[in-house]
Design a protein around this motif. Structure first.
Motif, PDB file in Angstrom:
ATOM      1  N   GLU A   1      39.231  31.655  40.830  1.00 38.25           N
ATOM      2  CA  GLU A   1      38.965  31.311  39.430  1.00 38.25           C
ATOM      3  C   GLU A   1      39.849  32.116  38.490  1.00 38.25           C
ATOM      4  OE1 GLU A   1      34.810  32.003  39.030  1.00 38.25           O
ATOM      5  OE2 GLU A   1      34.215  30.046  39.863  1.00 38.25           O
ATOM      6  N   ARG A   2      40.067  33.420  38.829  1.00 37.22           N
ATOM      7  CA  ARG A   2      40.948  34.250  37.991  1.00 37.22           C
ATOM      8  C   ARG A   2      42.381  33.730  38.008  1.00 37.22           C
ATOM      9  NH1 ARG A   2      44.599  37.934  38.318  1.00 37.22           N
ATOM     10  NH2 ARG A   2      44.594  37.887  40.601  1.00 37.22           N
ATOM     11  N   LYS A   3      42.852  33.358  39.193  1.00 35.79           N
ATOM     12  CA  LYS A   3      44.199  32.815  39.310  1.00 35.79           C
ATOM     13  C   LYS A   3      44.314  31.486  38.571  1.00 35.79           C
ATOM     14  CE  LYS A   3      45.410  35.001  43.712  1.00 35.79           C
ATOM     15  NZ  LYS A   3      45.794  34.782  45.128  1.00 35.79           N
ATOM     16  N   GLN A   4      43.228  30.718  38.610  1.00 31.11           N
ATOM     17  CA  GLN A   4      43.242  29.453  37.891  1.00 31.11           C
ATOM     18  C   GLN A   4      43.329  29.677  36.385  1.00 31.11           C
ATOM     19  OE1 GLN A   4      43.289  26.354  39.396  1.00 31.11           O
ATOM     20  NE2 GLN A   4      43.748  25.659  37.316  1.00 31.11           N
ATOM     21  N   GLU A   5      42.626  30.699  35.906  1.00 27.61           N
ATOM     22  CA  GLU A   5      42.705  31.028  34.469  1.00 27.61           C
ATOM     23  C   GLU A   5      44.123  31.413  34.081  1.00 27.61           C
ATOM     24  OE1 GLU A   5      39.834  34.061  33.819  1.00 27.61           O
ATOM     25  OE2 GLU A   5      38.096  32.715  33.979  1.00 27.61           O
ATOM     26  N   VAL A   6      44.789  32.205  34.937  1.00 28.23           N
ATOM     27  CA  VAL A   6      46.182  32.601  34.659  1.00 28.23           C
ATOM     28  C   VAL A   6      47.080  31.368  34.619  1.00 28.23           C
ATOM     29  CG1 VAL A   6      48.173  33.875  35.550  1.00 28.23           C
ATOM     30  CG2 VAL A   6      45.895  34.906  35.616  1.00 28.23           C
ATOM     31  N   LEU A   7      46.890  30.497  35.584  1.00 33.58           N
ATOM     32  CA  LEU A   7      47.689  29.268  35.614  1.00 33.58           C
ATOM     33  C   LEU A   7      47.435  28.400  34.387  1.00 33.58           C
ATOM     34  CD1 LEU A   7      47.351  28.286  39.386  1.00 33.58           C
ATOM     35  CD2 LEU A   7      49.385  29.154  38.227  1.00 33.58           C
TER      36      LEU A   7
ATOM     37  N   LYS B   1      29.405  37.391  54.752  1.00 34.14           N
ATOM     38  CA  LYS B   1      30.331  36.276  54.633  1.00 34.14           C
ATOM     39  C   LYS B   1      30.174  35.593  53.282  1.00 34.14           C
ATOM     40  CE  LYS B   1      33.406  33.434  56.250  1.00 34.14           C
ATOM     41  NZ  LYS B   1      34.777  33.877  56.573  1.00 34.14           N
ATOM     42  N   SER B   2      28.932  35.497  52.803  1.00 35.14           N
ATOM     43  CA  SER B   2      28.688  34.896  51.496  1.00 35.14           C
ATOM     44  C   SER B   2      29.341  35.725  50.391  1.00 35.14           C
ATOM     45  CB  SER B   2      27.177  34.780  51.258  1.00 35.14           C
ATOM     46  OG  SER B   2      26.912  34.263  49.979  1.00 35.14           O
ATOM     47  N   GLU B   3      29.235  37.047  50.516  1.00 38.62           N
ATOM     48  CA  GLU B   3      29.867  37.928  49.524  1.00 38.62           C
ATOM     49  C   GLU B   3      31.385  37.779  49.555  1.00 38.62           C
ATOM     50  OE1 GLU B   3      28.440  41.822  50.449  1.00 38.62           O
ATOM     51  OE2 GLU B   3      26.674  41.636  49.141  1.00 38.62           O
ATOM     52  N   GLU B   4      31.947  37.689  50.765  1.00 36.65           N
ATOM     53  CA  GLU B   4      33.392  37.510  50.883  1.00 36.65           C
ATOM     54  C   GLU B   4      33.823  36.189  50.254  1.00 36.65           C
ATOM     55  OE1 GLU B   4      34.346  37.799  54.967  1.00 36.65           O
ATOM     56  OE2 GLU B   4      33.808  39.931  55.137  1.00 36.65           O
ATOM     57  N   LEU B   5      33.062  35.150  50.518  1.00 35.73           N
ATOM     58  CA  LEU B   5      33.391  33.848  49.939  1.00 35.73           C
ATOM     59  C   LEU B   5      33.256  33.865  48.422  1.00 35.73           C
ATOM     60  CD1 LEU B   5      31.626  31.476  52.502  1.00 35.73           C
ATOM     61  CD2 LEU B   5      34.073  31.856  52.233  1.00 35.73           C
ATOM     62  N   GLN B   6      32.262  34.615  47.905  1.00 39.85           N
ATOM     63  CA  GLN B   6      32.087  34.725  46.466  1.00 39.85           C
ATOM     64  C   GLN B   6      33.272  35.447  45.829  1.00 39.85           C
ATOM     65  OE1 GLN B   6      29.882  33.312  44.584  1.00 39.85           O
ATOM     66  NE2 GLN B   6      30.598  34.254  42.670  1.00 39.85           N
ATOM     67  N   LYS B   7      33.741  36.515  46.495  1.00 36.87           N
ATOM     68  CA  LYS B   7      34.906  37.243  45.997  1.00 36.87           C
ATOM     69  C   LYS B   7      36.145  36.355  46.006  1.00 36.87           C
ATOM     70  CE  LYS B   7      33.335  41.874  47.343  1.00 36.87           C
ATOM     71  NZ  LYS B   7      33.592  43.046  48.231  1.00 36.87           N
ATOM     72  N   GLN B   8      36.300  35.599  47.088  1.00 36.70           N
ATOM     73  CA  GLN B   8      37.429  34.675  47.156  1.00 36.70           C
ATOM     74  C   GLN B   8      37.346  33.630  46.049  1.00 36.70           C
ATOM     75  OE1 GLN B   8      37.545  33.034  51.106  1.00 36.70           O
ATOM     76  NE2 GLN B   8      37.786  35.032  52.100  1.00 36.70           N
ATOM     77  N   ARG B   9      36.130  33.178  45.778  1.00 34.64           N
ATOM     78  CA  ARG B   9      35.953  32.193  44.714  1.00 34.64           C
ATOM     79  C   ARG B   9      36.321  32.783  43.362  1.00 34.64           C
ATOM     80  NH1 ARG B   9      30.230  29.158  43.142  1.00 34.64           N
ATOM     81  NH2 ARG B   9      31.029  28.050  41.297  1.00 34.64           N
ATOM     82  N   GLU B  10      35.849  34.009  43.095  1.00 33.66           N
ATOM     83  CA  GLU B  10      36.159  34.666  41.825  1.00 33.66           C
ATOM     84  C   GLU B  10      37.654  34.897  41.672  1.00 33.66           C
ATOM     85  OE1 GLU B  10      33.799  38.167  41.941  1.00 33.66           O
ATOM     86  OE2 GLU B  10      31.899  37.135  41.516  1.00 33.66           O
TER      87      GLU B  10
END
Length: 441
Positions: free
Chosen positions: A376-382, A364-373
């Motif tokens: 963050e990528r989408k935020q960079e695009v925005l 679950k921690s790995e899934e949450l980390q992937k979701q966070r990344e």
């Protein structure tokens, strides 16, 4: 011990409270009777340890304030209580108390809803699967389909749930203690695994010394035996052991004077024996283990003395037990350190369970980390789009400003000349100047 008195109190009410009511039967007309006009104060009684403890105690004690219900409770037997016959008497409880019971139920429904939401949020936030069936069991002690009024079904469910839960209360405590001991063993193994050879050897030596020190204690008398009770008679009561009298002993330790030794009063008798084994503050003595030992002693005495299984010891039961052969037991009580709490197989299963939980949390921690990344990528695009949009706006503003500058210059003097066929004015340097013509002034 609070939990012992808690169970005893609820046992009194749900299983044999009728034994303890000593008042004269009421023989007035119930249809004309009015309860005393006074403010109803929250009841004060021992805790049961159940998650609906306050609700249970308040319902019971307000019902006991109703004269009709109190009389029926006195004349009821244990089977009537368990089968729900007593619940039907709720129809005859005075409206003043029924209104209060309605309020109690609405408060309990609100508490449970908040509890369910909190548990749901915590479990979901920790990555654990939410057990909805377990959450729904929180409502088993009342009729949640009717959240506003306290009816016969509510009293019946409350009695049935409390009876069942109290019967399982000791078992749940034993299970909790076993998990506690297995957790200690698991954590110790993990610590040893992370040590070097010298550290491990030192730790093992210290552990063995503590176990040996804990095992060195005076003889622990068999709970409920003549030797054990006489020791209390002498050391706690300050009386001559040669004059030990079971009936006098019973009355002296029936602290509330109700004619019974409840579980709390019984457990108090074992304090001297427990002090031989456990001393608060000693590294080798675990106070959690001491309470488990107290529970085992109380269960042992109850199994031998409580013949009607009402979780209480009457004077007649106590005196009958002193005539049995077991009362003269001379063998030492086998303490927890002499008896294994769990098997190696149980420990392996528990450790596998911990490993699975840890793996689930890791996934679950790995899934949450992937979701966070990904976020963050989408935020960079925005952010990049935002910067591009800002630059476009600035360019448009610059162009607008450049166009407005000639207009501002023309507004200050003559209008700029216009070339035929072209509506745009000539630049200032190329505009035609006035030239004098000969013969003209």
């Amino acid at each position: 011990m609070a939990s012992g008195r808690a169970v005893a109190h609820c046992g009194l009410v749900l299983l044999s409270l009728w034994l303890c009511i000593q008042s004269v039967p009421i023989s007035v007309d119930k249809t004309k009777e009015k309860p005393q006009e006074k403010e109803l104060e929250p009841p004060q009684s021992a805790e049961t340890g159940l998650h609906y403890d306050r609700y249970l105690r308040e319902v019971i004690e307000y019902l006991e304030k109703d004269p009709h219900f109190k009389e029926k409770l006195k004349n009821a037997n244990m089977d009537d209580i368990k089968l729900g016959k007593l619940s039907k008497e709720l129809h005859f409880v005075h409206n003043n108390f029924r209104t209060k019971l309605d309020e109690l139920k609405r408060e309990e429904m609100g508490r449970l809803r908040m509890l369910i939401r909190t548990k749901h949020d915590i479990q979901g936030g920790n990555g654990r699967t939410v057990d909805h069936q377990a959450l729904l069991k929180q409502f088993e002690h009342l009729n949640h389909l009717n959240p506003n009024t306290f009816e016969v079904e509510d009293l019946d469910q409350l009695i049935q749930s409390a009876t069942k839960d109290l019967e399982n209360y000791d078992k749940d405590r034993h299970d909790e203690f076993k998990r506690y001991e297995m957790t200690k063993a698991h954590e110790r193994k993990e610590r040893l695994r992370n040590m070097n050879e010298e550290e491990r050897k030192t730790e093992e030596q210290h552990y063995d010394e503590m176990r040996k020190k804990h095992a060195e204690h005076p003889k622990v008398n068999h709970p409920g035996s003549k030797d054990q009770l006489k020791e209390v008679w002498q050391e706690s009561d300050g009386l001559d052991p040669d004059n030990f009298d079971p009936k006098t002993f019973f009355k002296m330790h029936d602290s509330n004077g109700d004619g019974f030794l409840d579980e709390s009063e019984l457990e108090a008798l074992f304090t001297k024996e427990l002090e031989k084994v456990y001393t608060p503050g000693n590294e080798e003595d675990d106070m959690f283990e001491m309470e488990e030992e107290r529970l085992r002693m109380r269960e042992h005495v109850m199994s031998e003395v409580d013949t009607n299984k009402d979780r209480l010891v009457s004077l007649s039961e106590f005196l009958a037990a002193t005539q049995k052969e077991e009362f003269l037991e001379k063998d030492e009580w086998e303490t927890l350190d002499q008896k294994p709490i769990y098997t190696e197989e149980e420990l392996r299963e528990y450790e596998n369970h911990l490993d699975n939980e840890e793996n689930d949390i890791h996934k679950k921690s790995e899934e949450l980390q992937k979701q966070r990344e990904e976020l963050e990528r989408k935020q960079e695009v925005l952010n990049a789009q935002k910067i591009g949009l800002q630059q476009a706006v600035e360019e448009i503003q610059r162009i607008k400003s450049a166009v407005k500058e000639p207009d501002a210059a023309g507004a200050a003097g003559e209008p700029a000349p216009v070339v035929p066929g072209n509506s745009r004015p000539l630049p200032a340097g190329l505009q035609q100047k006035d030239v004098p013509v000969p013969g003209h002034s």
